[in-house]
Design an enzyme around this catalytic site. Structure first.
Site: not given
Ligand code: GGG
Length: 350
Positions: A250, A246, A183
């Protein structure tokens, strides 16, 4: 994977750390699968080790020294899941975050592969030791109320080694592409350093053209999540700082139908620890319906990392068959089967 060891040892010592919740149901399932491999592996020795929030509530320690010292007595490990509470608990700190750091398992490698959809075949390579997970948080009281701050650490060293791991993985895959997730349009210092350092990996001294065949792409993290769902086929190896990795892995699990299918390994230069991506799932704990396939696949990934490729292939083939057949599946995949029944189905196919 870079090899940690040759597959010529006379015994293989595996530490088992089920920790909390369904970790205590899926790690025994992975053990049974490993035991069923017979002569494809050296003599197996299992060492039961403790960790977790439950342990903390009983003993005051979430990660005993014996578990931290795992490298002394084990060649590799399997970790289940942790149930850290969302509120601050005095004296408690996440044992899995600590263990990854203690053992310098700097890469969390999470392959997301669909048995049914060829468009989903990617690996999330998550930096495992820094970012916001250095857990340096402060809370101060100001005139206008409480103020919370967190330190986000990104180092050149950690970015370089996770970048190198991503390029190595990409080199061994047919599509040979690394996408850097960041980002840095907003966080130009921290994410800027991550992006710049990973981009420079192919030009590092000593690399000398090794990664010339690997294409480099990059993507801002929010649009990466959007495109992951719209066009997963554009991704091969995605490399990300800890928190983005992370979340991304998911999210990517939704593409294969369940978190209960997605394995990982935590890898360093001298140790490897398999770990299903799913958490401790307190809502289904103790019901015997946890999906064991992510833990079983994590055992296969661990073996692959140790260069027991044939044994790993046998596990993956058996798991894929059970998923494709669709007769013996746990409720997260729309089935009615119990954990043990799924394990039996895998063992029959081994
Ligand atoms: N096996 C992955 C896992 O346990 N996920 C939940 C998680 O990361 N928890 C962190 C914690 O509870 O400390």
């Amino acid at each position: 994977f870079r090899s940690l060891a040759t597959a010529t040892r006379s015994s293989l010592r595996i530490g088992l750390i089920p920790a909390d919740g369904i970790g205590r149901e899926v790690i025994p399932a992975a053990r049974r699968t490993l035991e069923a491999l017979g002569s494809d592996l050296p003599k197996l020795e299992f060492h039961d080790l403790l960790a977790g929030f439950d342990l903390f509530t009983k003993t005051g320690a979430a990660l005993p020294n014996e578990t931290i010292d795992i490298e002394g007595g084990c060649d590799a490990a399997l970790f289940g899941a942790v149930s850290s509470p969302s509120r601050k608990v005095a004296g408690y700190s996440s044992p899995i975050v600590a263990l990854r750091k203690e053992l310098d398992l700097y890469a969390n490698i999470r392959p997301v592969v669909s048995v049914e959809k060829p468009s989903v075949d990617l690996v999330v390579v998550r930096e495992n030791t820094e970012c916001l997970y250095v857990k340096q948080e402060t809370l101060t009281h100001t005139d206008s109320g409480r103020e919370a701050r967190a330190t986000r650490l990104i180092t050149e060293r950690a970015s370089r080694r996770i970048g190198t791991m991503a390029f190595e993985l990409a080199l061994a895959r047919p599509r040979k592409q690394v996408t850097i997730i960041h980002k840095s349009n907003v966080l130009s210092v921290t994410d800027g350093l991550f992006r710049e350092t990973v981009r420079a990996v192919p030009r590092l001294p000593g690399v000398s053209g090794r990664f010339d065949s690997v294409a480099i792409a990059e993507q801002i993290v929010d649009s990466a999540v959007y495109r992951l769902f719209r066009e997963p086929e554009i991704y091969d190896v995605m490399v990300a700082p800890n928190l983005y990795g992370d979340i991304l892995s998911d999210a990517a699990a939704a593409l294969v139908g369940s978190l209960g299918l997605v394995p990982s390994v935590n890898a360093g230069d001298s140790f490897v620890m398999g770990e299903p991506v799913h958490g401790s799932a307190p809502d289904i704990e103790g019901q015997g319906i946890a999906n064991p396939l992510a833990a079983i696949r994590s055992a296969a990934l661990m073996l692959r990392h140790l260069k027991y490729e044939d044994a790993a292939d046998r596990i993956d083939t058996a798991v894929n068959h059970v998923i494709r057949e669709g007769r013996v599946l746990t409720p997260d995949l729309g089935g009615k089967s119990k954990t043990d029944e799924v394990v039996e189905a895998v063992l029959r196919r081994l």
